[in-house]
Scaffold this motif. Structure first.
Motif, PDB file in Angstrom:
ATOM      1  N   MET A   1       4.592  44.256   5.172  1.00 40.26           N
ATOM      2  CA  MET A   1       3.212  43.757   5.128  1.00 40.26           C
ATOM      3  C   MET A   1       3.151  42.299   5.567  1.00 40.26           C
ATOM      4  SD  MET A   1       1.574  45.365   1.653  1.00 40.26           S
ATOM      5  CE  MET A   1       1.082  47.100   1.575  1.00 40.26           C
ATOM      6  N   LYS A   2       4.112  41.502   5.090  1.00 37.71           N
ATOM      7  CA  LYS A   2       4.124  40.082   5.438  1.00 37.71           C
ATOM      8  C   LYS A   2       4.319  39.898   6.933  1.00 37.71           C
ATOM      9  CE  LYS A   2       5.850  35.730   3.567  1.00 37.71           C
ATOM     10  NZ  LYS A   2       6.734  35.112   2.554  1.00 37.71           N
ATOM     11  N   GLY A   3       5.234  40.682   7.522  1.00 41.69           N
ATOM     12  CA  GLY A   3       5.441  40.595   8.963  1.00 41.69           C
ATOM     13  C   GLY A   3       4.224  41.038   9.751  1.00 41.69           C
ATOM     14  N   ALA A   4       3.578  42.111   9.287  1.00 42.17           N
ATOM     15  CA  ALA A   4       2.412  42.643  10.002  1.00 42.17           C
ATOM     16  C   ALA A   4       1.253  41.656  10.004  1.00 42.17           C
ATOM     17  CB  ALA A   4       1.982  43.968   9.383  1.00 42.17           C
ATOM     18  N   THR A   5       1.115  40.858   8.939  1.00 38.95           N
ATOM     19  CA  THR A   5       0.014  39.881   8.916  1.00 38.95           C
ATOM     20  C   THR A   5       0.148  38.890  10.075  1.00 38.95           C
ATOM     21  OG1 THR A   5       1.205  38.384   7.407  1.00 38.95           O
ATOM     22  CG2 THR A   5      -0.252  40.022   6.413  1.00 38.95           C
ATOM     23  N   ILE A   6       1.387  38.503  10.402  1.00 36.77           N
ATOM     24  CA  ILE A   6       1.595  37.576  11.522  1.00 36.77           C
ATOM     25  C   ILE A   6       1.317  38.283  12.846  1.00 36.77           C
ATOM     26  CG2 ILE A   6       3.207  36.002  12.638  1.00 36.77           C
ATOM     27  CD1 ILE A   6       2.390  35.265   9.755  1.00 36.77           C
ATOM     28  N   GLY A   7       1.814  39.513  12.975  1.00 37.78           N
ATOM     29  CA  GLY A   7       1.534  40.272  14.189  1.00 37.78           C
ATOM     30  C   GLY A   7       0.051  40.482  14.405  1.00 37.78           C
ATOM     31  N   HIS A   8      -0.656  40.828  13.338  1.00 34.52           N
ATOM     32  CA  HIS A   8      -2.109  41.011  13.445  1.00 34.52           C
ATOM     33  C   HIS A   8      -2.804  39.697  13.800  1.00 34.52           C
ATOM     34  CE1 HIS A   8      -2.013  44.823  10.713  1.00 34.52           C
ATOM     35  NE2 HIS A   8      -1.689  45.083  11.961  1.00 34.52           N
ATOM     36  N   ALA A   9      -2.347  38.600  13.197  1.00 31.76           N
ATOM     37  CA  ALA A   9      -2.971  37.300  13.486  1.00 31.76           C
ATOM     38  C   ALA A   9      -2.803  36.927  14.955  1.00 31.76           C
ATOM     39  CB  ALA A   9      -2.360  36.222  12.596  1.00 31.76           C
ATOM     40  N   LYS A  10      -1.620  37.189  15.503  1.00 30.61           N
ATOM     41  CA  LYS A  10      -1.386  36.862  16.917  1.00 30.61           C
ATOM     42  C   LYS A  10      -2.252  37.706  17.845  1.00 30.61           C
ATOM     43  CE  LYS A  10       3.238  34.840  16.904  1.00 30.61           C
ATOM     44  NZ  LYS A  10       4.589  34.892  17.503  1.00 30.61           N
ATOM     45  N   GLN A  11      -2.514  38.939  17.414  1.00 27.63           N
ATOM     46  CA  GLN A  11      -3.344  39.833  18.230  1.00 27.63           C
ATOM     47  C   GLN A  11      -4.825  39.724  17.867  1.00 27.63           C
ATOM     48  OE1 GLN A  11      -2.265  41.057  20.769  1.00 27.63           O
ATOM     49  NE2 GLN A  11      -0.325  42.167  20.619  1.00 27.63           N
ATOM     50  N   ARG A  12      -5.137  38.777  16.961  1.00 29.06           N
ATOM     51  CA  ARG A  12      -6.520  38.551  16.522  1.00 29.06           C
ATOM     52  C   ARG A  12      -7.136  39.811  15.924  1.00 29.06           C
ATOM     53  NH1 ARG A  12      -4.345  34.372  17.163  1.00 29.06           N
ATOM     54  NH2 ARG A  12      -5.163  32.521  18.262  1.00 29.06           N
ATOM     55  N   ILE A  13      -6.302  40.520  15.156  1.00 32.80           N
ATOM     56  CA  ILE A  13      -6.784  41.703  14.433  1.00 32.80           C
ATOM     57  C   ILE A  13      -7.210  41.237  13.049  1.00 32.80           C
ATOM     58  CG2 ILE A  13      -6.143  43.958  13.467  1.00 32.80           C
ATOM     59  CD1 ILE A  13      -4.084  44.182  15.747  1.00 32.80           C
ATOM     60  N   ALA A  14      -8.518  41.249  12.808  1.00 36.04           N
ATOM     61  CA  ALA A  14      -9.051  40.679  11.562  1.00 36.04           C
ATOM     62  C   ALA A  14      -9.133  41.686  10.426  1.00 36.04           C
ATOM     63  CB  ALA A  14     -10.433  40.078  11.820  1.00 36.04           C
ATOM     64  N   MET A  15      -9.096  42.974  10.742  1.00 40.77           N
ATOM     65  CA  MET A  15      -9.311  44.011   9.728  1.00 40.77           C
ATOM     66  C   MET A  15      -8.051  44.834   9.490  1.00 40.77           C
ATOM     67  SD  MET A  15     -12.375  43.460   8.774  1.00 40.77           S
ATOM     68  CE  MET A  15     -12.777  44.949   7.855  1.00 40.77           C
ATOM     69  N   GLY A  16      -6.889  44.193   9.516  1.00 42.34           N
ATOM     70  CA  GLY A  16      -5.650  44.913   9.255  1.00 42.34           C
ATOM     71  C   GLY A  16      -5.622  45.473   7.846  1.00 42.34           C
ATOM     72  N   GLN A  17      -5.081  46.662   7.709  1.00 44.67           N
ATOM     73  CA  GLN A  17      -5.005  47.310   6.397  1.00 44.67           C
ATOM     74  C   GLN A  17      -3.595  47.203   5.847  1.00 44.67           C
ATOM     75  OE1 GLN A  17      -5.722  51.598   6.213  1.00 44.67           O
ATOM     76  NE2 GLN A  17      -6.669  51.381   4.205  1.00 44.67           N
ATOM     77  N   TYR A  18      -3.493  46.707   4.613  1.00 41.06           N
ATOM     78  CA  TYR A  18      -2.220  46.610   3.901  1.00 41.06           C
ATOM     79  C   TYR A  18      -2.399  47.383   2.593  1.00 41.06           C
ATOM     80  CZ  TYR A  18      -2.424  42.772   7.202  1.00 41.06           C
ATOM     81  OH  TYR A  18      -2.613  42.031   8.345  1.00 41.06           O
ATOM     82  N   LEU A  19      -2.142  48.659   2.692  1.00 39.58           N
ATOM     83  CA  LEU A  19      -2.455  49.602   1.614  1.00 39.58           C
ATOM     84  C   LEU A  19      -1.273  49.744   0.666  1.00 39.58           C
ATOM     85  CD1 LEU A  19      -4.107  51.910   0.292  1.00 39.58           C
ATOM     86  CD2 LEU A  19      -3.247  53.432   2.100  1.00 39.58           C
ATOM     87  N   GLY A  20      -1.524  49.557  -0.624  1.00 38.15           N
ATOM     88  CA  GLY A  20      -0.516  49.757  -1.647  1.00 38.15           C
ATOM     89  C   GLY A  20      -0.887  50.917  -2.542  1.00 38.15           C
ATOM     90  N   ILE A  21       0.012  51.883  -2.680  1.00 33.14           N
ATOM     91  CA  ILE A  21      -0.239  53.062  -3.513  1.00 33.14           C
ATOM     92  C   ILE A  21       0.794  53.088  -4.634  1.00 33.14           C
ATOM     93  CG2 ILE A  21      -0.454  55.570  -3.572  1.00 33.14           C
ATOM     94  CD1 ILE A  21      -1.103  55.523  -0.598  1.00 33.14           C
ATOM     95  N   THR A  22       0.335  53.123  -5.870  1.00 31.76           N
ATOM     96  CA  THR A  22       1.239  53.102  -7.001  1.00 31.76           C
ATOM     97  C   THR A  22       0.768  54.089  -8.057  1.00 31.76           C
ATOM     98  OG1 THR A  22       2.349  51.646  -8.585  1.00 31.76           O
ATOM     99  CG2 THR A  22       0.017  51.194  -8.136  1.00 31.76           C
ATOM    100  N   GLU A  23       1.411  54.073  -9.220  1.00 36.35           N
ATOM    101  CA  GLU A  23       1.006  54.933 -10.335  1.00 36.35           C
ATOM    102  C   GLU A  23       1.399  54.251 -11.637  1.00 36.35           C
ATOM    103  OE1 GLU A  23       3.269  56.895 -12.329  1.00 36.35           O
ATOM    104  OE2 GLU A  23       5.123  56.411 -11.280  1.00 36.35           O
ATOM    105  N   PRO A  24       0.786  54.615 -12.761  1.00 34.70           N
ATOM    106  CA  PRO A  24       0.973  53.866 -14.009  1.00 34.70           C
ATOM    107  C   PRO A  24       2.416  53.753 -14.474  1.00 34.70           C
ATOM    108  CG  PRO A  24      -0.926  55.310 -14.205  1.00 34.70           C
ATOM    109  CD  PRO A  24      -0.257  55.663 -12.911  1.00 34.70           C
ATOM    110  N   GLY A  25       3.251  54.755 -14.185  1.00 34.13           N
ATOM    111  CA  GLY A  25       4.620  54.729 -14.677  1.00 34.13           C
ATOM    112  C   GLY A  25       5.503  53.708 -13.992  1.00 34.13           C
ATOM    113  N   ILE A  26       5.202  53.365 -12.729  1.00 28.50           N
ATOM    114  CA  ILE A  26       6.073  52.482 -11.957  1.00 28.50           C
ATOM    115  C   ILE A  26       5.492  51.097 -11.747  1.00 28.50           C
ATOM    116  CG2 ILE A  26       5.218  53.032  -9.630  1.00 28.50           C
ATOM    117  CD1 ILE A  26       8.930  52.712 -10.676  1.00 28.50           C
ATOM    118  N   ILE A  27       4.197  50.929 -11.956  1.00 29.04           N
ATOM    119  CA  ILE A  27       3.541  49.670 -11.587  1.00 29.04           C
ATOM    120  C   ILE A  27       4.086  48.487 -12.372  1.00 29.04           C
ATOM    121  CG2 ILE A  27       1.603  49.944 -13.186  1.00 29.04           C
ATOM    122  CD1 ILE A  27      -0.193  48.683 -11.044  1.00 29.04           C
ATOM    123  N   ALA A  28       4.510  48.704 -13.626  1.00 28.59           N
ATOM    124  CA  ALA A  28       5.042  47.595 -14.419  1.00 28.59           C
ATOM    125  C   ALA A  28       6.344  47.066 -13.830  1.00 28.59           C
ATOM    126  CB  ALA A  28       5.250  48.037 -15.864  1.00 28.59           C
TER     127      ALA A  28
END
Length: 458
Positions: free
Chosen positions: A198-225
């Protein structure tokens, strides 16, 4: 908890919009009885507030902030969240960090919706495969993360939270190359190989002037802690359990890139391979790329050998291994996604949700890693290969629970180690792979001595 560590009391307003809850929903959120929603809601919120703190032990987190409390406050214009004795790292000059604010209300949204519209709704028969998939779809749609009218571009990145600095930097470089090519990133939302792409993609998106990049995180109650959401996640979804979390990954994603990890990463690999080995999915394109820097080559050799010894060459043909070449990884992901796009176009399947993918209920049924369930896993080759993958996935899921999940750690403390039994060729391969994870310090954060939560019975 460190005595010098500061705790904060605050009232938090939803960022950007005012949520509205009924009195019934508020009462459910405050229900501290056995089976009540409060503990799930509280523990997920605590994990979100713990963003950036290095800890992969769910039990330790809950004990460190044992006095933490959160409640919903109803007001004329909507609701607020009142937190008491929250981690100070979530605040700057007394104000909550905006991203953490958004994640708190994502927790609120998903916990309420799942309780009201899924768990207590007779229209969702989660005892059937179609019923589970329907529930997964509606949770994702309610979270507003499905993006119709867009071309396929979501790359699911799996990998460990406990990785070396070199592996983390490599995952960032791969994410950067993916971002330069306009691809979005989905991960398990935690640190390590979940944060790097995600951190790398933010730089790639910034260079390409992509303002609506999606950084989706999917978790569940047992692992989130154990895997608190990293600060780059701009779409957070809390699924009810690990099985629905895994299904959400493969239904929304268009390609999968796997970085070095441990038992959790092995569980994810076995899940996708089990699906792709089902006869109904033989012709379904789904690019799966295993990748890491040069120093991680032995890790992937071990994974590949384990898959060959347990699931056979047909499983090995469903992925490719690329070592130390982020550009090639990105190009192969783009090429694979193009095949996915054409396949779905030919079948008139949605780009934003993979309805065609066949997932048997055996992969969807929640697995509770009790000592009896772990002991009775069917680890033998006298069954269809995709079903063996399902049972192997459960073995790794149980070890994840015993390593980092609050209930799993407590179960080990009370009843002793999990026992894993099975056909000798399988248990030998499993024992060898797990031993390599321990030697490479891939079971928990390297600052701690690993104490196994299992033993292999041969």
């Amino acid at each position: 908890m460190n005595k010098a560590e500061e705790l904060v009391d605050a009232r938090i307003t939803p960022a950007g919009r005012l949520d509205v809850l009924s009195k019934y929903e508020v009462n459910k959120l405050l229900d501290k009885s056995q089976g009540g929603l409060y503990n799930v809601f509280r523990n997920c919120c605590l994990a979100v507030l713990n963003c950036g703190n290095h800890m992969d032990d769910g039990k330790e987190l809950l004990e460190r902030y044992e006095s933490f409390e959160i409640r919903v406050v109803q007001q004329q214009r909507g609701i607020k969240l009142a937190v008491n004795k929250a981690p100070a790292s979530a605040f700057v000059d007394g104000k909550i960090i905006r991203g953490i604010n958004e994640h708190l209300f994502a927790v609120l949204r998903d916990v309420v919706y799942i309780s009201d519209e899924i768990t207590d709704n007779p229209h969702y028969d989660i005892n059937t495969s179609d019923g589970v998939t329907n529930a997964v779809f509606h949770i994702l749609r309610n979270a507003n993360i499905l993006r119709p009218m867009t071309n396929p571009r979501l790359v699911v990145c799996w990998g460990g939270h406990s990785i070396s600095r070199q592996e983390y930097d490599y995952s960032k470089e791969v994410g950067y190359q993916l971002g330069l090519r306009g691809l979005d990133i989905c991960t398990g939302c935690g640190p390590g190989a979940m944060k790097g792409p995600m951190k790398g993609a933010t730089i790639g998106h910034a260079k390409q002037r992509i303002a609506m990049g999606q950084y989706l995180g999917i978790t569940e109650p047992g692992i989130i802690a154990a895997e608190s959401p990293n600060p780059i996640v701009n779409d957070l979804v809390i699924m009810p359990d690990i099985e629905k979390r895994l299904e959400a990954f493969v239904r929304t994603g268009h390609a999968i890139v796997v970085f070095p990890g441990g038992v959790g990463t092995a569980e994810e690999i076995l899940f996708i391979l089990g699906l792709l080995l089902h006869p109904d999915n033989n012709d379904l394109p789904y690019p799966v790329i295993l990748t890491g820097p040069k120093d991680s080559a032995d890790y992937f050799k071990g994974i590949d050998a384990f898959i060959g010894a347990t699931l056979g060459s047909s499983a090995q043909q469903r992925y490719q291994i690329i070592i130390d070449d982020p550009v090639l990884v990105a190009r192969e992901a783009v090429a694979g996604i193009e095949k996915v796009k054409q396949f779905r176009k030919d079948l008139s399947d949605a780009y934003y949700f993979n309805w065609v993918l066949k997932i048997e209920h055996e992969f969807q049924r929640p697995f509770t890693p009790t000592h009896d369930n772990m002991r009775n896993l069917e680890l033998h080759k006298n069954q269809e290969v995709h079903l063996l993958a399902a049972h192997l996935r459960r073995a790794f899921s149980g070890i994840v629970s015993g390593n980092v999940k609050d209930e799993g750690i407590r179960s080990i403390e009370e009843h002793g180690l999990f026992e894993i039994r099975g056909e000798k060729s399988i248990t030998d391969a499993l024992d060898g792979l797990l031993a390599s994870f321990v030697a490479q310090q891939r079971m928990k954060l390297p600052t701690k001595e690993y104490k196994p939560c299992y033993r292999i019975i041969k």
